[in-house]
Design an enzyme around this catalytic site. Structure first.
Site, PDB file in Angstrom:
ATOM      1  N   HIS A 161      -2.451   0.233  33.595  1.00  0.00           N
ATOM      2  CA  HIS A 161      -2.220  -1.012  32.731  1.00  0.00           C
ATOM      3  C   HIS A 161      -2.343  -2.247  33.477  1.00  0.00           C
ATOM      4  O   HIS A 161      -1.591  -3.282  33.196  1.00  0.00           O
ATOM      5  CB  HIS A 161      -0.559  -0.809  32.634  1.00  0.00           C
ATOM      6  CG  HIS A 161      -0.210   0.732  31.987  1.00  0.00           C
ATOM      7  ND1 HIS A 161      -0.031   0.936  30.843  1.00  0.00           N
ATOM      8  CD2 HIS A 161       0.026   1.488  32.790  1.00  0.00           C
ATOM      9  CE1 HIS A 161       0.448   2.067  30.843  1.00  0.00           C
ATOM     10  NE2 HIS A 161       0.432   2.953  31.802  1.00  0.00           N
ATOM     11  N   SER A 282     -19.668 -26.002  36.726  1.00  0.00           N
ATOM     12  CA  SER A 282     -19.142 -26.514  35.515  1.00  0.00           C
ATOM     13  C   SER A 282     -19.822 -28.008  35.615  1.00  0.00           C
ATOM     14  O   SER A 282     -19.818 -28.642  36.660  1.00  0.00           O
ATOM     15  CB  SER A 282     -17.625 -26.674  35.665  1.00  0.00           C
ATOM     16  OG  SER A 282     -17.242 -27.612  34.591  1.00  0.00           O
ATOM     17  N   LYS A 288     -15.713 -25.668  40.187  1.00  0.00           N
ATOM     18  CA  LYS A 288     -15.965 -24.396  39.577  1.00  0.00           C
ATOM     19  C   LYS A 288     -16.910 -23.626  39.924  1.00  0.00           C
ATOM     20  O   LYS A 288     -18.102 -24.501  40.256  1.00  0.00           O
ATOM     21  CB  LYS A 288     -15.429 -24.612  38.107  1.00  0.00           C
ATOM     22  CG  LYS A 288     -14.324 -25.028  37.882  1.00  0.00           C
ATOM     23  CD  LYS A 288     -13.861 -24.323  36.509  1.00  0.00           C
ATOM     24  CE  LYS A 288     -13.982 -22.990  36.159  1.00  0.00           C
ATOM     25  NZ  LYS A 288     -13.460 -22.730  34.871  1.00  0.00           N
ATOM     26  N   GLU A 295     -19.954 -12.328  32.658  1.00  0.00           N
ATOM     27  CA  GLU A 295     -19.344 -12.563  31.330  1.00  0.00           C
ATOM     28  C   GLU A 295     -20.480 -12.064  30.268  1.00  0.00           C
ATOM     29  O   GLU A 295     -19.985 -11.514  29.446  1.00  0.00           O
ATOM     30  CB  GLU A 295     -18.962 -14.145  31.361  1.00  0.00           C
ATOM     31  CG  GLU A 295     -17.585 -14.313  32.176  1.00  0.00           C
ATOM     32  CD  GLU A 295     -17.633 -16.007  32.014  1.00  0.00           C
ATOM     33  OE1 GLU A 295     -16.745 -16.551  31.421  1.00  0.00           O
ATOM     34  OE2 GLU A 295     -18.089 -16.620  32.876  1.00  0.00           O
TER      35      GLU A 295
END
Ligand code: ARG
Length: 463
Positions: A161, A282, A288, A295
């Site tokens: 979980h 970024s 970043k 992804e």
């Protein structure tokens, strides 16, 4: 707009050529040019067989076979004049062959149809991609094995979980994916066995009256045997569906791992550092470093599974044998194969570059009362409590630690004995995460000794 030029390949009974829109919807050359190498290999085997059977002359076969190599080198050089009017790769190649060798080119299509031709070309293409997928998977497995070997005893939290469950080892987690990928590779291997029958010689649908030798062409093209039913040979695309199904399952596995890398590389987790080579920055936030490769791997399942659903939808309900619907079989498979190979390669590169943050992993492993099960097991083993009672006692201790704002090993022996008087100092041995993982020596368990055994077994398998 109406075109008036008749198709040179099948225009005999036609008074007018196709409308421009008809040509646009009918043509597949913009994408099936990817089958050029397979098409030419199939035609060369067919021509050799026709000559060996005395159906065409040796000199015609020779001209055809050599001419086809000229066509191939033209395609490879990027000089081939692809024509939409000639619809597809099969007619483009044959027409170009005629430019080079003249009349004998017209004998190549004896005892053959585009129906068995496209079934053959596509099958060989999918077969190549199946091999490429297996190679890609095995390379990724090797990358994971290296990580597993390095970190066989690095402790990290195991989750259910996404809540801290029990401590596990980094190596054990890596090896979980080695197992999944092993099944993925075996699905591709299994599909390959079934797809490896040659449809060539099924002709349009019914076979042919020429005395062809389908066993010879099957052998020449690396197939185990010719397909045994000519209707089935031209009608089915289950080989592509099996490829897409295996690809979808593999992409799902990659997606789950990619998701973990996204989570693990976040500032909140800091379990891993991904290399600059597989990250991006970024344009507005200078601090970043984004896990874009992970992804995108996570997302690739969308188009791969989409291709699978798409082809199932095209094929369902089609009456035997060939229908033009089946021309819609290729683009999605091409895209799915490209996506899978890229996702495998990107994951491979990323895994080789991962730096695990051992301190963060260990700290996280020790938090969240992750050794509560070890405590319960100790109560069962040492104090002979029934497991349910041990579970209850442990729960009370967890609540106590929570109240005191500490972890289980930080509780005092006195406090513990207030909950159960039989508890002794020895309990602290099992509350440490290193001891916890070392104790899980059941077959397939997370103990470093077990992980190393599995690493050794897989290294042998992948040799
Ligand atoms: N371009 C066609 C395809 O991809 C080749 C087969 C055409 N056969 C036919 N009978 N029209 O399916």
């Amino acid at each position: 707009m109406t075109k008036t030029t008749q198709n040179a390949m099948w225009g005999g009974r036609f008074a007018a050529g196709p409308d421009a829109i008809m040509e646009a919807i009918n043509a597949s050359i913009s994408f099936d040019k990817r089958l050029a190498a397979q098409d030419i290999a199939g035609s060369r085997a067919h021509a050799a067989m026709l000559a060996a059977q005395g159906i065409i002359t040796d000199s015609d076969a020779k001209a055809i076979r050599e001419g086809l190599l000229t066509v191939l080198s033209e395609i490879e050089a990027g000089d081939f004049p692809f024509s939409t009017a000639l619809e597809d790769i099969h007619m483009n190649v044959e027409s170009r062959l005629r430019d080079f060798i003249g009349e004998p080119a017209g004998r190549l299509h004896t005892a053959r149809s585009r129906n068995d031709q496209v079934a053959l070309d596509f099958r060989m293409w999918v077969r190549d991609q199946t091999d490429a997928a297996i190679n890609g998977i095995e390379s990724l497995q090797r990358a994971l094995l290296d990580q597993a070997e390095k970190g066989a005893d690095w402790v990290m939290p195991g989750f259910t979980h996404l809540q801290t469950a029990q401590p596990v080892t980094w190596g054990h987690h890596m090896m979980a994916y080695v197992e999944m990928l092993g099944r993925d590779a075996s699905r591709f291997r299994d599909a390959r066995k079934r797809m490896n029958e040659s449809p060539l010689g099924a002709a349009a649908l019914a076979g042919t009256s020429f005395a062809i030798d389908r066993h010879a062409t099957a052998k020449a093209l690396g197939f185990d045997r010719p397909s045994a039913n000519s209707l089935d040979a031209v009608a089915d695309r289950d080989f592509a569906l099996e490829f897409l199904s295996a690809a979808t399952i593999c992409a799902m596995h990659l997606s789950r791992f990619a998701e973990e890398l996204v989570i693990w590389s976040s500032a909140q987790f800091r379990f891993v550092v991904l290399s600059d080579r597989f990250s991006t920055g970024s344009s507005i936030m200078p601090q970043k470093k984004n896990p874009d490769a992970a992804e995108l791997i996570r997302a690739k399942i969308g188009r791969i599974m989409g291709a699978m659903v798409g082809l199932f939808t095209v094929m369902k309900g089609l009456p035997l044998t060939y229908s033009k619907d089946m021309q819609e079989d290729k683009e999605q498979v091409f895209d799915a194969a490209d996506s899978l190979m890229l996702a495998l390669a990107a994951m491979d590169g990323m895994v080789r570059d991962i730096t695990a943050n051992r301190e963060a992993l260990k700290a996280a492993a020790a938090s969240g009362f992750s050794t509560a099960t070890d405590l319960a097991d100790w109560l069962v083993r040492e104090l002979n409590l029934p497991f349910r009672d041990a579970h209850h006692v442990t729960g009370t201790l967890v609540a106590l630690a929570e109240k005191q704002g500490c972890d289980l090993p930080d509780l005092s022996l006195g406090d513990m004995q207030k909950v159960h008087k039989g508890i002794t100092q020895a309990v602290f041995d099992v509350l440490g995460v290193e001891n916890s993982v070392a104790s899980r020596t059941s077959y397939g368990g997370t103990a470093p000794s077990e992980v190393r055994k599995q690493v050794a077994r897989w290294k042998e398998t992948l040799k």
